[in-house]
Design a protein around this motif. Structure first.
Motif, short mmCIF file in Angstrom:
data_model
loop_
_atom_site.label_atom_id
_atom_site.label_comp_id
_atom_site.label_asym_id
_atom_site.label_seq_id
_atom_site.Cartn_x
_atom_site.Cartn_y
_atom_site.Cartn_z
N SER A 1 0.91 -1.21 -0.06
CA SER A 1 0.03 0.05 -0.19
C SER A 1 0.95 1.24 -0.05
O SER A 1 1.98 1.29 0.60
N SER A 2 0.30 2.37 -0.55
CA SER A 2 0.94 3.66 -0.54
C SER A 2 1.06 4.25 0.82
O SER A 2 1.42 5.24 1.27
N GLY A 3 -0.08 3.43 1.62
CA GLY A 3 -0.10 4.06 3.29
C GLY A 3 -1.50 3.59 3.30
O GLY A 3 -2.64 3.81 2.75
N SER B 1 -1.06 8.55 6.52
CA SER B 1 0.03 7.90 6.41
C SER B 1 1.39 8.72 5.60
O SER B 1 2.23 8.57 6.31
N GLU C 1 4.81 9.57 7.46
CA GLU C 1 5.91 9.36 6.61
C GLU C 1 7.05 10.49 6.57
O GLU C 1 8.29 10.14 6.97
N VAL D 1 5.94 3.89 6.10
CA VAL D 1 5.15 2.91 5.75
C VAL D 1 5.74 1.61 5.56
O VAL D 1 6.60 1.25 4.84
N ASN E 1 5.76 -2.81 5.56
CA ASN E 1 4.95 -4.03 5.03
C ASN E 1 5.80 -5.23 5.22
O ASN E 1 7.18 -5.12 4.67
N THR F 1 10.32 -1.05 3.98
CA THR F 1 10.19 0.05 4.04
C THR F 1 9.71 0.66 2.86
O THR F 1 10.27 0.65 1.74
#
Length: 570
Positions: free
Chosen positions: A416-418, A424, A428, A434, A436, A493
């Motif tokens: 996801s972009s956030g 988000s 950042e 962000v 994942n 990241t």
């Protein structure tokens, strides 16, 4: 001596006329004892620095529409010289009575007339918001007329500056009005359609924020809501998209490049990496095409967040310090060196330092392409005694295999972009990335392409680009790309992201597509690896199909065909 004294007295009298006409007067003893902010005592000359603030002005725009404005006047110069002036244009949904007060006061203390006005249609300014249309641009010239006629400003030393909407209008106004000697444009746009519909993908979160904020604080042209709805509707015909693109181009500073270059207007651009409203990419393209003196500052921040504290409160910030140097060079002719320094000044994401590049594009950067190597089917490989097919690779050479990697939009992946749009990227921008875990990305709905372990730090700079060969299942669909820096535990990241949609593809027929990810500067440490994740949806990017409509695509690999991620680094 008498003649010289008379001339000096006459000069001072002329300079004071503007202040007197606007109602400025000396502070009484009682006022001087309690004087704090000039905004609290409009019309009273500061007993501390000699500046004076006048607010609540109503000034006729290009067609007589009254626009709200204010002005800070500097202390009268003992030499009788006329001061330079900076005109600030308000942001979208913002107003002159708060947006630039801190910076205006600082500029007045430095000897500038610092004027600000609210763009037509917003807050106390009459009229309709024309989205940087002809009347909006012409208003800037009317404001310059007023500054020249009603303040002690030197009409030969005028600048325009602004954030967001004010940035775009400043560039468009400078292309139209030769009195503007320089521009400082922060968090603006270059190509408006590129920001609204980049890579044929609408920007629903920010389009809706713009529409809602405009409706709450102003009177929007009905076209705004209409065009917003059309861009977000996957069934909108290509002809209507073309109509919007033509409307947007006339409101794009990129369209004014020939006029800006013909006068070699000195331009400073300021952009933030996490600006999802107006991403840095098209502004960097505009910057590369300017032939006059120019400066580009890049740093962490969402739309306008990096510059607002300095604008409103006047706090010390690097970008405003550089803006001050820029204005001093072109309005005061100070030989401060900013025009001879490297043209690009950037701060890498999550880093506490800044660095310089000679220009953009930057000749000191090196380019490399990481070729996508297919994951293929899940299988057991006796040669390595390991399971393969879970991930693909990013390598130095094409694989040469004939194979397809297929995914569909049945469900989203964790990439996801956030998870929270706006919030988000804001987190950042203040150092909370962000994150994942790569193992959570579902195999059927996303593809991971992983590179080798980095033997040394990799300093990524610029705009990563991706070339793909896709076979779509139907006429429309979308691919979303995420670039991660992954550690030994598998936590990635987010470095940057991007998306591309298609609306008139031939189902089952392979096609080559390219997309640029959002510009970035990021330092990946040794011992990590890069991962490219592809999936089909993201909360930031508008869906190219109706709700519930399915699509899929395969990435087609074959000898002689290259799919790759191109990066630039120091």
């Amino acid at each position: 001596m008498r003649l010289a004294g008379a001339l000096l007295g006459a000069s001072l009298s002329l300079l004071a006329t503007g202040a007197q006409a606007l109602g400025c007067r000396s502070a009484t003893a009682a006022e001087a004892a309690v004087y704090t902010l000039p905004q609290l005592m409009p019309g009273v000359t500061s007993p501390h620095d000699g500046t004076c603030f006048i607010g609540g002005l109503k000034i006729p725009g290009s067609d007589g529409t009254l626009l709200s404005a204010n002005v800070f006047l500097p202390k009268v110069a003992p030499t009788g010289a006329k001061p330079p002036a900076v005109m600030f244009i308000s942001s979208w949904a913002a107003a002159d009575f708060f947006e630039y007060l801190g910076q205006q006061q600082r500029l007045a203390q430095q000897g500038y007339v610092a004027f600000a006005y609210t763009a037509r249609g917003f807050w106390g300014s009459e009229g309709t918001v024309g989205v940087a249309g002809p009347a909006d641009v012409a208003d800037a010239s009317s404001m310059l007329d007023w500054i020249s006629a009603n303040t002690p400003a030197d009409p030969q030393r005028l600048a325009s500056a602004g954030i967001s909407y004010g940035a775009g209008l400043s560039l468009l106004a400078a292309a139209r009005d030769s009195r503007i000697k320089t521009v400082v444009a922060m968090s603006g746009w270059a190509s408006l359609i590129d920001q609204m519909y980049r890579n044929e993908v609408p920007n629903p979160i920010w389009l809706d924020i713009l529409q809602l904020s405009g409706q709450l604080t102003g009177r929007l042209d009905p076209l705004v809501a209409s065009y917003n709805s059309l861009l977000q509707n996957p069934d909108t015909p290509a002809a209507r998209i073309g109509e919007i693109a033509s409307w947007a181009w006339a409101r794009s500073p990129s369209s004014a490049i020939p006029q800006l270059n013909s006068r070699r207007v000195p331009v400073m651009l300021v952009k933030n990496w996490q600006d999802d409203m107006f991403s840095p990419n098209s502004s960097m393209a505009l910057f590369s095409q300017l032939s006059g003196p120019k400066k580009l500052l890049l740093q962490s921040g969402i739309h306008a967040s990096a510059e607002l504290p300095g604008a409103v409160l006047g706090v010390d910030q690097h970008i405003w310090t550089q803006a001050g140097r820029w204005l001093a060079r072109w309005l005061k002719n100070e030989a401060n060196g900013i025009d001879t320094e490297p043209k690009v000044d950037l701060q890498p994401k999550f880093a506490g330092y800044r660095e310089l590049l000679s220009d953009w594009p930057a000749p000191e950067l090196k380019t490399q392409t990481l070729h996508l190597q297919p994951r293929g089917a899940v299988r057991w490989d006796w040669r390595c005694v390991c399971s393969k097919g879970w991930t693909g690779g990013l390598g130095s050479a094409p694989s040469g295999e004939t194979v397809s990697d297929r995914i569909g939009n049945g469900s989203d992946t964790t990439a996801s972009s956030g998870p929270l749009p706006v919030l988000s990227p804001l987190m950042e921008s203040v150092g909370l990335p962000v994150i994942n875990h790569q193992a959570t990305i579902l195999w059927g709905n996303g593809i991971r392409y992983e590179g080798d372990w980095l033997r040394s730090p990799l300093k990524l700079r610029g705009i990563p680009s991706l070339q793909l060969r896709i076979k779509p299942s139907q006429a429309r669909g979308m691919v979303v790309a995420y670039l991660y820096d992954v550690d030994a535990a598998g936590f990635g990241t987010l470095i940057t992201h991007g998306a591309r949609a298609w609306h008139q593809a031939q189902p089952g027929q392979a096609m080559n597509i390219g997309l640029d990810l959002v510009a970035t500067a990021y330092d990946a440490p040794a011992g990590h690896y890069l991962a490219l994740v592809l999936d089909t949806r993201d909360p930031l990017y508008g869906n190219p199909v109706r709700a519930g409509e399915s699509f899929g695509f395969s990435l087609e690999f074959a000898p002689g065909q290259t799919q790759g991620l191109t990066l630039q680094s120091r």
